[in-house]
Design an enzyme around this catalytic site. Structure first.
Site, mmCIF file in Angstrom:
data_model
loop_
_atom_site.group_PDB
_atom_site.id
_atom_site.type_symbol
_atom_site.label_atom_id
_atom_site.label_comp_id
_atom_site.label_asym_id
_atom_site.label_seq_id
_atom_site.Cartn_x
_atom_site.Cartn_y
_atom_site.Cartn_z
ATOM 1 N N ASP A 75 -4.717 8.779 -2.447
ATOM 2 C CA ASP A 75 -5.061 7.365 -2.402
ATOM 3 C C ASP A 75 -4.762 6.751 -1.041
ATOM 4 O O ASP A 75 -5.498 5.883 -0.568
ATOM 5 C CB ASP A 75 -4.297 6.605 -3.486
ATOM 6 N N TYR A 192 2.251 -0.576 -6.139
ATOM 7 C CA TYR A 192 3.604 -1.139 -6.114
ATOM 8 C C TYR A 192 3.752 -2.252 -7.147
ATOM 9 O O TYR A 192 4.797 -2.403 -7.785
ATOM 10 C CB TYR A 192 3.884 -1.659 -4.704
ATOM 11 N N LEU A 194 2.502 -2.519 -10.078
ATOM 12 C CA LEU A 194 2.728 -1.977 -11.415
ATOM 13 C C LEU A 194 4.176 -1.546 -11.592
ATOM 14 O O LEU A 194 4.784 -1.787 -12.638
ATOM 15 C CB LEU A 194 1.782 -0.800 -11.661
#
Length: 300
Positions: A75, A192, A194
């Site tokens: 990602d 971050y 979450l």
């Protein structure tokens, strides 16, 4: 080039500092070239894996010359090239060669089968939003940046809490004492934000989420706001406060600095295989529908 394809030139981008990534990248390039497409490599990728057979292009050149970019990595690789190509509207295809792979959704083992299908026109297109941020100091802008996932204002590991004054569209929201504040896009809501107990926002939801990091007051909760809002964060107190963008670039802040965050006018087109489901991605990556085995419970 295949007769029914809207693409002519395909750029390949690889995850940096990854041993062994050169072989699958060159194999993929050869496979795509045999289908009639022109190939180019992102310059840093080409240098790292020692490729000289195909043109090596800087990101701006990819934006100007390539019709689609295929990213082999995690990602983080997708975030980095996505920000750079956003002004050019270059579509991205993500092949997961990292850990989690929320936005690099094609399994590495399936790329040789799926990529030719997608380049021939069998794909689903999705637009992802970006954030743009400006840091103001003494009334003057000192730094600009784009963020795909999030803009994070936080303290360093060895300083006390920071006090932040947060306004939305010029209206005061609150003063918050905390370790920091995350402003995230729907894409960034599974990053971050979450892990800081923020909600998951579907990528097509037109919203932003503000997530406090370890707030002093438990009543400081995450809030979802319209994505056409302007968020302003002023540093009221605190030492060693920084702001970072997708955890890939950062700058130090001073007292009374203000960070203005809003949705960028740019979006990033993602191309997914036909049948792609965001809910299936969440179910797989977050291990939904998985329950512990009774054999693993010593008290059972």
């Amino acid at each position: 080039m295949q007769a029914n394809s809207q693409f002519k030139t395909v750029a390949l981008v690889g995850r940096s500092n990854t041993p062994g990534i050169g072989e699958p990248l060159t194999a993929l390039a050869t496979c795509i070239e045999k289908l009639g497409f022109e190939i180019a490599f992102e310059a840093e990728t080409a240098q790292e894996i020692g490729v000289s057979r195909w043109p090596a292009l800087q990101p701006a050149e990819i934006g100007a010359r390539a019709d689609v970019a295929i990213v082999l990595g995690g990602d983080g690789t997708m975030l980095g090239i996505g920000r750079q190509l956003a002004p050019y509207k270059t579509p991205l295809i993500g092949i997961n060669h990292g850990r989690l792979g929320f936005i690099t959704d094609i399994p590495f083992s399936d790329m040789r089968e799926i990529i030719p299908q997608m380049l021939s026109g069998s794909f689903e297109r999705e637009e992802r939003s970006l954030l743009e941020s400006r840091i103001m100091r003494d009334g003057q802008p000192i730094y600009h940046a784009l963020a795909f996932n999030d803009v994070v204002v936080n303290r360093s590991g060895f300083s006390g809490m920071a006090e932040l004054r947060v306004s939305v569209d010029g209206r005061f929201m609150y003063n918050q004492r905390s370790d920091g504040l995350i402003v995230a896009t729907p894409t960034g809501s599974t990053a971050y934000a979450l892990s800081s107990q923020g909600p998951i926002l579907h990528p097509q939801l037109q919203g932003l989420v503000l997530v406090p990091i370890a707030p002093h007051a438990l009543s400081n909760r995450p809030i979802v706001i319209p994505d056409d809002s302007k968020v302003s964060i002023q540093i009221i107190s605190g030492r060693d406060v920084n702001v970072n963008f997708d955890m890939q670039s950062f700058t130090a802040l001073e007292l009374n600095d203000t960070i203005d965050v809003r949705r960028s006018r740019h979006t990033v087109p993602f191309l997914h295989p036909v049948g792609y489901s965001y809910y299936a991605t969440l179910r797989k990556k977050l291990h939904w529908n998985e329950y512990p085995s009774h054999e693993d419970d010593p008290d059972d």
